[in-house]
Design a protein around this motif. Structure first.
Motif, short mmCIF file in Angstrom:
data_model
loop_
_atom_site.label_atom_id
_atom_site.label_comp_id
_atom_site.label_asym_id
_atom_site.label_seq_id
_atom_site.Cartn_x
_atom_site.Cartn_y
_atom_site.Cartn_z
N LYS A 85 25.61 -58.20 -47.55
CA LYS A 85 25.93 -59.20 -46.38
C LYS A 85 27.28 -59.93 -46.88
CE LYS A 85 24.33 -62.76 -43.45
NZ LYS A 85 23.12 -63.70 -43.03
N GLY A 86 28.18 -59.82 -45.80
CA GLY A 86 29.61 -60.46 -46.05
C GLY A 86 30.39 -59.60 -46.87
N TYR A 87 30.20 -58.25 -47.31
CA TYR A 87 31.20 -57.59 -48.25
C TYR A 87 32.53 -57.65 -47.68
CZ TYR A 87 31.52 -54.00 -44.44
OH TYR A 87 31.52 -53.29 -43.61
N TYR A 88 32.60 -57.66 -46.54
CA TYR A 88 33.90 -57.78 -45.76
C TYR A 88 35.05 -58.86 -46.24
CZ TYR A 88 30.96 -60.09 -42.55
OH TYR A 88 30.15 -60.83 -41.81
N ASP A 89 34.23 -59.79 -46.54
CA ASP A 89 35.20 -60.98 -47.06
C ASP A 89 35.10 -61.10 -48.70
OD1 ASP A 89 35.93 -62.04 -44.44
OD2 ASP A 89 34.48 -63.20 -44.25
N SER A 90 34.59 -60.16 -49.14
CA SER A 90 34.33 -60.31 -50.58
C SER A 90 35.72 -60.05 -51.54
CB SER A 90 33.50 -59.38 -51.16
OG SER A 90 33.37 -59.13 -52.64
N PRO A 91 36.21 -60.77 -52.47
CA PRO A 91 37.22 -60.37 -53.36
C PRO A 91 37.22 -58.91 -53.79
CG PRO A 91 36.45 -62.54 -53.82
CD PRO A 91 35.44 -61.85 -53.11
N LYS A 92 35.99 -58.45 -53.78
CA LYS A 92 36.01 -57.20 -54.55
C LYS A 92 36.63 -56.11 -53.94
CE LYS A 92 31.96 -55.65 -55.91
NZ LYS A 92 30.41 -55.09 -56.24
N ILE A 93 36.81 -56.30 -52.52
CA ILE A 93 37.50 -55.21 -51.66
C ILE A 93 38.97 -55.95 -51.06
CG2 ILE A 93 35.37 -54.24 -51.21
CD1 ILE A 93 35.86 -55.42 -48.15
N LYS A 94 39.26 -57.15 -51.68
CA LYS A 94 40.42 -57.40 -51.07
C LYS A 94 41.71 -56.55 -50.79
CE LYS A 94 43.74 -61.39 -51.62
NZ LYS A 94 43.97 -62.65 -52.80
N LYS A 95 41.86 -55.63 -51.98
CA LYS A 95 42.78 -54.60 -51.94
C LYS A 95 42.76 -53.42 -50.84
CE LYS A 95 44.47 -55.40 -56.70
NZ LYS A 95 44.82 -54.53 -57.91
N ASP A 96 41.44 -53.25 -50.56
CA ASP A 96 41.17 -52.04 -49.77
C ASP A 96 41.39 -52.84 -48.35
OD1 ASP A 96 40.56 -50.22 -51.64
OD2 ASP A 96 38.57 -51.39 -51.85
N ARG A 97 40.73 -53.96 -47.94
CA ARG A 97 40.95 -54.55 -46.88
C ARG A 97 42.51 -54.85 -46.38
NH1 ARG A 97 37.73 -59.43 -43.96
NH2 ARG A 97 39.19 -59.77 -42.11
N ALA A 98 43.19 -55.04 -47.37
CA ALA A 98 44.81 -55.25 -47.03
C ALA A 98 45.33 -54.05 -46.64
CB ALA A 98 45.55 -55.87 -48.42
N ALA A 99 44.91 -52.78 -47.31
CA ALA A 99 45.55 -51.65 -47.08
C ALA A 99 45.12 -51.04 -45.61
CB ALA A 99 45.19 -50.58 -48.33
N LEU A 100 44.02 -51.20 -45.33
CA LEU A 100 43.56 -50.90 -43.91
C LEU A 100 44.27 -51.78 -43.16
CD1 LEU A 100 41.92 -49.08 -42.13
CD2 LEU A 100 39.91 -50.87 -42.56
N THR A 101 44.45 -53.02 -43.35
CA THR A 101 45.37 -53.89 -42.27
C THR A 101 46.69 -53.20 -42.14
OG1 THR A 101 43.86 -55.81 -42.93
CG2 THR A 101 45.98 -56.26 -41.97
N THR A 102 47.35 -53.05 -43.15
CA THR A 102 48.62 -52.46 -43.44
C THR A 102 48.76 -51.38 -42.66
OG1 THR A 102 49.14 -53.63 -45.54
CG2 THR A 102 50.68 -51.75 -44.81
N TYR A 103 47.83 -50.42 -42.97
CA TYR A 103 47.69 -48.95 -42.17
C TYR A 103 47.68 -49.34 -40.54
CZ TYR A 103 46.71 -44.48 -40.33
OH TYR A 103 46.73 -43.44 -39.35
N LEU A 104 46.93 -50.15 -40.19
CA LEU A 104 46.57 -50.25 -38.75
C LEU A 104 48.00 -50.99 -38.00
CD1 LEU A 104 42.71 -51.09 -38.52
CD2 LEU A 104 43.95 -49.10 -38.13
#
Length: 203
Positions: A85-104
């Motif tokens: 739960k709440g994985y999308y705000d986890s520091p563990k995936i910060k780089k991946d979320r940033a990469a997806l944000t940049t791509y989109l």
């Protein structure tokens, strides 16, 4: 209603940016749906697509390798499905979320529509929804549904996959796609309708 208001509504519709997320278990018609959406004029976001398989999917998977790489990186950090739960705000995936944000953000700078299909996306629907909101793009979610026994048999023919593993994969990805999508932005399409009533379904 005044003509100027009609024009404003029309312009708003024209300017709305949408990402078509094609979801559901593998062997449920997701590749066919993706190519159909692409033929209807929706970009797949890149020419860097997963190569076809001569034996299994000779016409292609139509999966964006840039997105696949982000999903694989996510999977290396989140090893269980469903994700916590709440994985999308986890520091563990910060780089991946940033990469997806940049791509989109880069893609939608000059485009209005994008279609994305990767079976791993079912695991990260909540992340996609939040990132799309961050870049002010609306999700349009298509969930493919197929009888699980047909999916299991198709997996066995294609990859000789263990029946229990194939059933679990169908269960997890189908249920996540139903649980995490928004009914206001979602359409459910059965395998039978896609192949038996193709034009009506696509319309």
């Amino acid at each position: 209603m005044s003509q100027s208001l009609w024009q404003r509504l029309f312009n708003h519709r024209q300017q709305t940016k949408q990402a078509v997320l094609i979801l559901g278990s593998g062997r449920s018609g997701t590749s066919v749906m993706t190519k159909c959406v692409n033929l209807m004029g929706i970009s797949l976001g890149t020419d860097n697509l997963l190569a076809p398989s001569k034996r299994i999917n000779p016409k292609g998977y139509f999966e964006n390798k840039d997105v696949i790489n982000i999903h694989k990186s996510l999977g290396s950090r989140i090893r269980y499905r469903p994700a916590f739960k709440g994985y999308y705000d986890s520091p563990k995936i910060k780089k991946d979320r940033a990469a997806l944000t940049t791509y989109l953000r880069n893609f939608f700078e000059n485009e209005q529509y994008l279609a994305i299909k990767d079976p791993r996306m079912n695991d990260y629907i909540e992340l996609w929804q939040r990132v799309l909101a961050d870049v002010e793009v609306q999700p349009a979610e298509i969930v493919l549904l197929r009888n699980p026994m047909d999916v299991v048999n198709s997996n066995e023919r294609a990859w000789h996959r263990d029946t229990t593993l194939a059933m679990r994969q169908w269960q997890v990805r189908t249920l996540l796609s139903l649980r995490d999508t928004d009914c206001e932005h979602r359409i459910l399409v059965t395998y039978e309708d896609l192949f038996g009533q193709t034009l009506t379904t696509l319309k």
